[in-house]
Scaffold this motif. Structure first.
Motif: not given
Ligand SMILES: Cc1cc2nc3c(=O)[nH]c(=O)nc-3n(C[C@H](O)[C@H](O)[C@H](O)COP(=O)(O)O)c2cc1C
Ligand code: SF4
Ligand code: SF4
Length: 274
Positions: A8-9, A21-22, A38-43, A59-60
């Motif tokens: 989950a990206v 996404v989750s 999970t990979f969160d690229y917000t920050l 990959v979602v």
């Protein structure tokens, strides 16, 4: 086709894209009996280096829709920092009840360009970060049921795949059209590119949370009322401030929000492509 992991990206300043996404990734992982990561690229601290995937990954990949496309300040990161290496992928565009315009097809194209094989995609309705009146509480229960149904269809497709199919056919212009021009109540372009949030210092308790959640790293920790860099109007600092001290007072932005509240409060449905 055999998959060993679902990823989950997402970029998700106020949490809607993450929720969507989750939900989809979790349900696919459950159906296929594989783990989800999970990979969160917000920050900014998470947007370091490249992320590489492989043929056993699905990959979602989610983005919120900004001005009908992938947020323009995130586009270079999306273009340059993900390597598919033959991974299967789902482009997911979370939009605020107006339209996803060309964001979904743009994300599909970027993923294909980066070595992913897109096998399904969706434009998913979510609440609009600009107003509590536009699609409040979405995704709601009906939406989540739809998202899980979509995920079930994707899992069935993965199980039945014997070779890599053509890129998923999604709605949008190809080549990608220009960004949506936000309009004001007068029907003219609302120019709020330079708007930055203000801070009510009577309410601010100096907790620094706003600085920690800004995806552009643009709020000073030492002086949270100071915006030191680019503001993408994501509303993370406003929604996450525990004392509601942050606000926008830019007239053009407020006029655009009023226009959205006038024209885009009708119920819109998500669109799924499998
Ligand atoms: C700068 C900006 C531009 C936006 N443009 C659109 C748009 O063109 N169409 C739309 O339907 N929603 C638009 N939205 C709403 C977001 O796509 C929506 O609220 C989304 O759920 C936000 O994702 P997040 O909660 O993951 O941050 C915009 C939001 C922002 C902040
Ligand atoms: S999150 Fe709110 S209360 Fe905390 S420092 Fe920022 S403006 Fe002040
Ligand atoms: S300052 Fe702008 S970019 Fe940073 S969190 Fe607030 S609205 Fe988002």
């Amino acid at each position: 086709m055999k998959i060993s992991s679902v990823k989950a990206v997402f970029f998700s300043p106020t949490g809607n894209t993450e929720k969507v996404v989750s939900c989809i990734a979790g349900q696919i992982a459950k159906q296929l009996g594989v783990p989800m990561e999970t990979f969160d690229y917000t920050l900014p601290k998470n947007r370091q280096g490249k992320k590489s995937y492989g043929q056993m990954d699905l990959v979602v990949f989610g983005t919120p829709v900004y001005a009908g496309r992938i947020p323009n300040k995130m586009l270079p990161y999306v273009q340059n920092n993900f390597e598919g290496n033959g991974a299967l992928a789902l482009p997911i565009a979370a939009f605020g009840n107006r339209s996803f315009d060309n964001a979904l097809i743009e994300l599909r194209n970027e993923l294909e360009q980066n070595g992913f094989h897109t096998i399904a995609g969706a434009g998913v309705v979510t609440s609009h970060v600009f107003s509590d009146k536009i699609a409040p509480n979405r995704p709601d229960e009906k939406d989540l049921t739809e998202l899980r149904g979509f995920a079930d269809a994707v899992a069935a497709k993965v199980r039945g795949l014997e070779s890599i199919p053509a890129p998923i056919d999604v709605r949008g212009d190809d080549p990608i059209g220009p960004y949506y021009t936000p309009l004001g109540m007068d029907g003219k372009p609302a120019k709020f590119l330079k708007a930055k949030p203000k801070t009510d210092m009577d309410k601010c308790k100096g907790c620094k949370l706003c600085a920690q959640v800004c995806p552009m790293g643009s709020i000073s920790e030492a002086a949270p009322q100071v915006v030191t860099g680019i503001c993408i109007k994501c509303q993370a600092c406003i929604k996450k401030c525990p004392t509601s001290a942050k606000y926008f007072d830019d007239a053009a932005l407020l006029s655009h929000v009023a226009m959205l509240e006038k024209n885009y409060i009708r119920r819109t449905e998500s669109e799924f492509f499998v």
